[in-house]
Design an enzyme around this catalytic site. Structure first.
Site, PDB file in Angstrom:
ATOM      1  CB  THR A   1      -0.868   0.014   1.281  1.00 41.03           C
ATOM      2  OG1 THR A   1      -1.428  -1.274   1.484  1.00 41.03           O
ATOM      3  CG2 THR A   1      -1.927   1.071   1.223  1.00 41.03           C
ATOM      4  CB  THR A   2       3.649   2.262   2.255  1.00 39.40           C
ATOM      5  OG1 THR A   2       2.960   1.605   3.322  1.00 39.40           O
ATOM      6  CG2 THR A   2       4.259   3.546   2.743  1.00 39.40           C
TER       7      THR A   2
ATOM      8  N   GLY B   1      10.933  -4.994   2.666  1.00 38.21           N
ATOM      9  CA  GLY B   1      10.587  -4.675   1.278  1.00 38.21           C
ATOM     10  C   GLY B   1      11.154  -5.674   0.283  1.00 38.21           C
TER      11      GLY B   1
ATOM     12  NE  ARG C   1       4.958  -8.593  -0.140  1.00 37.27           N
ATOM     13  CZ  ARG C   1       5.595  -8.079   0.900  1.00 37.27           C
ATOM     14  NH1 ARG C   1       4.930  -7.378   1.804  1.00 37.27           N
ATOM     15  NH2 ARG C   1       6.881  -8.261   1.046  1.00 37.27           N
TER      16      ARG C   1
ATOM     17  CB  SER D   1       4.317  -8.329   5.560  1.00 30.52           C
ATOM     18  OG  SER D   1       4.464  -6.947   5.673  1.00 30.52           O
TER      19      SER D   1
ATOM     20  CG  HIS E   1      -6.950  -1.553   3.552  1.00 30.63           C
ATOM     21  ND1 HIS E   1      -5.948  -1.920   2.693  1.00 30.63           N
ATOM     22  CD2 HIS E   1      -6.327  -1.047   4.658  1.00 30.63           C
ATOM     23  CE1 HIS E   1      -4.768  -1.652   3.244  1.00 30.63           C
ATOM     24  NE2 HIS E   1      -4.973  -1.116   4.427  1.00 30.63           N
TER      25      HIS E   1
HETATM   26  P1  A3P Z   1       7.686  -6.406   4.491  1.00 31.12           P
HETATM   27  O1  A3P Z   1       7.050  -6.466   5.848  1.00 31.12           O
HETATM   28  O2  A3P Z   1       7.680  -7.714   3.785  1.00 31.12           O
HETATM   29  O3  A3P Z   1       9.031  -5.779   4.505  1.00 31.12           O
HETATM   30  P2  A3P Z   1       1.767  -1.974   3.297  1.00 31.12           P
HETATM   31  O4  A3P Z   1       2.332  -0.702   2.780  1.00 31.12           O
HETATM   32  O5  A3P Z   1       0.625  -2.495   2.481  1.00 31.12           O
HETATM   33  O6  A3P Z   1       1.473  -1.882   4.738  1.00 31.12           O
HETATM   34  O7  A3P Z   1       2.889  -3.100   3.068  1.00 31.12           O
HETATM   35  C1  A3P Z   1       4.052  -3.064   3.827  1.00 31.12           C
HETATM   36  C2  A3P Z   1       5.085  -3.906   3.112  1.00 31.12           C
HETATM   37  O8  A3P Z   1       5.594  -3.168   1.990  1.00 31.12           O
HETATM   38  C3  A3P Z   1       6.277  -4.172   4.013  1.00 31.12           C
HETATM   39  O9  A3P Z   1       6.776  -5.442   3.575  1.00 31.12           O
HETATM   40  C4  A3P Z   1       7.199  -3.022   3.667  1.00 31.12           C
HETATM   41  O10 A3P Z   1       8.534  -3.231   4.023  1.00 31.12           O
HETATM   42  C5  A3P Z   1       6.992  -2.953   2.161  1.00 31.12           C
HETATM   43  N1  A3P Z   1       7.338  -1.638   1.585  1.00 31.12           N
HETATM   44  C6  A3P Z   1       7.133  -0.414   2.104  1.00 31.12           C
HETATM   45  N2  A3P Z   1       7.594   0.536   1.279  1.00 31.12           N
HETATM   46  C7  A3P Z   1       8.112  -0.087   0.205  1.00 31.12           C
HETATM   47  C8  A3P Z   1       8.766   0.360  -0.984  1.00 31.12           C
HETATM   48  N3  A3P Z   1       8.977   1.643  -1.225  1.00 31.12           N
HETATM   49  N4  A3P Z   1       9.174  -0.566  -1.870  1.00 31.12           N
HETATM   50  C9  A3P Z   1       8.977  -1.889  -1.643  1.00 31.12           C
HETATM   51  N5  A3P Z   1       8.380  -2.376  -0.536  1.00 31.12           N
HETATM   52  C10 A3P Z   1       7.944  -1.487   0.389  1.00 31.12           C
END
Ligand code: A3P
Length: 327
Positions: free
Chosen positions: A83-84, A295, A163, A171, A141
């Site tokens: 998401t982020t 990530g 994913r 995660s 969501h």
């Molecule tokens: P991991 O816990 O596997 O590292 P969301 O944003 O949906 O909450 O998802 C969080 C997941 O996206 C985490 O995965 C986080 O580390 C990863 N994430 C956050 N920013 C990212 C980026 N810029 N590029 C790739 N993955 C990213």
């Protein structure tokens, strides 16, 4: 004199109004123990949190109170599907003529503050929520079936990212343990696995959520773009180019010669964003840093047993059969 801000007072009043409006319905819903909240409630076939952000009350309020516009763009995911990252990429693509790289908001502001969630801050702030410029960029969501109907009826553009469920599970397990109160104690991987395979996750069942958007995107590919985190990782540049085309913001020849797309990819990289979000928080007990862990693709192998991996892969193969989804 109250030390609360106008916004905090407004939100508190809104939440108590939503509680009064929906409590008699909510108490009739099936419930299960939550990951980060006391409970999850089953509503329209999916599990929603009892409190925190994206609570069952604000989900129902978003369906009743939020008014989509035909020009809106919506991003949709399940928690921990990227998401982020998706928020930052789309924000950077759509706003690339408004901001210079050195003072870009993504270098100082969490992407979650830049792309608001319809079922949290937007619905809580109606009618004071700033409308913003067109197109409005929102996140949700909500499962496809629970979207306010006019989003689909208007043909608003929707970008969905999913994913590999094994990595989502791991995660989410880490995220939940960061946010769980000390009284609840940490979850074990076994507990997380059991809940996840039964479909009991915030906004889950995971597989149903993905299938809803996947089927909608196959029926209407010009309006619903379906992405995977893994493909975005392995070929970020092509995905960002496709994303820009889909959103109606294609990169021009002149931008290509200046390397604008590559700059966006770099600005939204895990390294840049995690460095910019080491400190600060989003309120409600959510540190900015909680959204950045590793990530990577495939970290689940470090936490799940071969048997757990086999069970999850079997469910995924069965559930996604014929839908052309690969991780
Ligand atoms: P991991 O816990 O596997 O590292 P969301 O944003 O949906 O909450 O998802 C969080 C997941 O996206 C985490 O995965 C986080 O580390 C990863 N994430 C956050 N920013 C990212 C980026 N810029 N590029 C790739 N993955 C990213």
């Amino acid at each position: 004199m109250s030390s609360k801000t106008f916004d905090e007072d407004h939100i508190a009043n809104k939440l108590s109004l939503f509680f009064d409006r929906y409590k008699s319905k909510i108490i009739t819903f099936p419930k299960e123990k939550g990951w980060m909240t006391d409970e999850l409630y089953m509503y329209q076939g999916f599990w929603f949190q009892s409190a925190r952000m994206f609570s069952i009350m604000t989900v129902m309020a978003a369906q009743d109170d939020f008014k989509p516009h035909p020009s809106d763009i919506y991003l949709a995911t399940q928690p921990k599907c990227g998401t982020t990252w998706l928020k930052s990429l789309v924000f950077a693509i759509v706003n690339r003529n408004r901001y210079q790289n050195e003072n870009h908001p993504l270098l100082s502001t969490n992407p979650h503050k830049l792309v608001p969630n319809i079922e949290t801050e937007v619905v809580e702030k109606i009618p004071t929520y700033a409308e913003g410029h067109s197109p409005r960029l929102f996140f949700t969501h909500l499962p496809c079936i629970s979207l306010p109907p006019s989003i689909l009826d208007f043909g608003c553009r929707i970008v969905y990212m999913c994913r590999d469920p094994k990595d989502v599970l791991v995660s989410l397990f880490h995220f939940a343990n960061k946010l769980r109160g000390t009284s609840t104690g940490p979850m074990t991987v076994e507990e997380a696995f059991e809940k996840f395979t039964k479909g009991i996750t915030p906004h889950g069942p995971y597989w149903e959520h993905v299938k809803g958007y996947r089927k909608a995107s196959l029926e209407n590919p010009s309006k619903i773009l379906f992405l995977t985190y893994e493909n975005m990782k392995s070929d970020t540049e092509n995905n960002v180019k496709n994303l820009a085309d889909f959103l109606g913001y294609p990169f021009t020849e002149e931008e290509n010669s200046r390397g604008v797309m590559e700059e966006i990819v770099s600005l939204c990289s895990f390294e840049k964003l995690s460095a910019a979000n080491k400190h600060g928080d989003l309120g409600r007990g959510l540190p900015n840093s909680a959204f950045f862990r590793q990530g990577n693709v495939g970290d689940s192998i470090n936490y799940l047993t071969p048997e757990m991996i086999q069970i999850l892969d079997d469910i995924t193969n069965k559930e996604f059969h014929g839908l052309d989804i690969s991780f």
